[in-house]
Enzyme design. Structure first.
Site, short mmCIF file in Angstrom:
data_model
loop_
_atom_site.label_atom_id
_atom_site.label_comp_id
_atom_site.label_asym_id
_atom_site.label_seq_id
_atom_site.Cartn_x
_atom_site.Cartn_y
_atom_site.Cartn_z
N SER A 5 7.43 6.83 11.17
CA SER A 5 8.65 7.62 10.94
C SER A 5 9.23 7.26 9.58
CB SER A 5 9.73 7.28 11.98
OG SER A 5 9.19 7.25 13.29
N GLU B 110 1.01 6.79 7.11
CA GLU B 110 2.24 6.42 6.39
C GLU B 110 2.15 6.86 4.93
OE1 GLU B 110 3.70 2.38 6.79
OE2 GLU B 110 2.82 2.21 8.78
N HIS C 138 8.79 3.30 8.89
CA HIS C 138 8.67 2.38 10.03
C HIS C 138 7.43 2.75 10.85
CE1 HIS C 138 10.12 -0.44 13.01
NE2 HIS C 138 9.82 0.46 13.94
N ASP D 104 16.70 0.30 11.78
CA ASP D 104 15.77 1.39 12.11
C ASP D 104 16.44 2.52 12.90
OD1 ASP D 104 13.71 -0.04 10.84
OD2 ASP D 104 13.23 -1.11 12.68
N SER E 138 0.83 -1.22 0.00
CA SER E 138 0.00 0.00 0.00
C SER E 138 0.86 1.27 0.00
CB SER E 138 -0.99 0.00 1.16
OG SER E 138 -0.31 0.10 2.39
N ILE F 226 16.66 -7.53 5.99
CA ILE F 226 17.67 -6.56 6.42
C ILE F 226 18.80 -6.55 5.41
CG2 ILE F 226 19.33 -6.00 8.24
CD1 ILE F 226 17.31 -7.22 10.24
N MET G 49 10.80 -6.57 4.23
CA MET G 49 11.04 -7.25 5.50
C MET G 49 12.39 -7.97 5.60
SD MET G 49 8.45 -6.18 7.00
CE MET G 49 8.39 -7.06 8.54
N ASN H 82 13.50 4.53 4.48
CA ASN H 82 12.58 3.48 4.97
C ASN H 82 11.44 4.13 5.72
OD1 ASN H 82 11.62 0.87 5.66
ND2 ASN H 82 12.64 1.01 7.66
#
Ligand code: GRF
Length: 193
Positions: free
Chosen positions: A141, A179, A114, A150, A21, A97, A95, A112
């Site tokens: 954020s 978001e 979060h 993060d 989304s 790292i 998802m 990114n």
């Protein structure tokens, strides 16, 4: 190389794992005249990611990489990004790292989103943790990505009130709405627009 718009739009890659989304909101934003970005490629680690359908709908190239072999996957992604002259990466519900080496290759050019008010609640299960701690607010954020999870420089945050009746699911929904607005705003901000 520093981020700069010049007269042309910044060639951008969006990385997703699931629903997408945020990807959809970024695509819509990228089509506005005021947007400094143009989305050239969608990257995913998940062949079943629902968000991949936006590639078809909006005619954006999509590529899937198997992260079981992460080093190889990252090498191939970097090759693809260079080939497409990508200059900005937006992680949007991605998802996995990314390794230090990968981040180093795009230093200062990976963003990114979060679902918490960073530096609070890095990592997973942010909504559960905020509710469990009886926080009055949570939120989202947008930050630059560095090699610590993060923890990169925060660009923008948006607060969302937690009501007594909120569950992790209802809170997630409310935050997701924010978001979708925050990510484009953060992009405008990094380009001083
Ligand atoms: C968002 O809440 C994002 O902040 C988190 O995962 C969710 C992804 O949602 N990292 P979507 O795939 O953009 O719909």
């Amino acid at each position: 190389m520093a981020l700069s718009t010049g007269s042309k739009k910044i060639k951008t890659a969006v990385f997703i794992t699931g629903t997408g989304s945020n990807l959809k909101s970024l695509i819509k934003f990228s089509k506005l005249k005021k947007s400094p970005i143009s989305i050239k490629i969608i990257i995913s680690n998940n062949p079943k990611a629902k968000g991949l359908r936006f590639g078809k709908i909006y005619k954006i190239k999509k590529k899937i990489f198997n992260f079981k072999k992460k080093t190889t996957a990252e090498k191939e992604i970097l090759f693809e990004l260079k080939k497409n002259k990508i200059n900005l990466i937006c992680l949007a519900g991605f998802m996995k790292i990314l390794s230090k080496n990968f981040i180093h290759n795009f230093n200062g050019k990976i963003m990114n989103i979060h679902p918490s008010l960073l530096p609070k609640y890095k990592g997973l299960k942010t909504h559960e943790r905020a509710i469990k701690n009886k926080d009055k607010y949570s939120g989202c954020s947008v930050h630059f990505v560095n090699s610590k999870l993060d923890s990169g420089k925060i660009i923008l945050k948006k607060k969302v009130r937690i009501n007594k009746k909120d569950t992790p699911q209802t809170l997630a929904k409310k935050i997701l709405v924010q978001e979708h607005k925050l990510y484009p705003k953060a992009i405008l901000k990094i380009f001083n627009l």
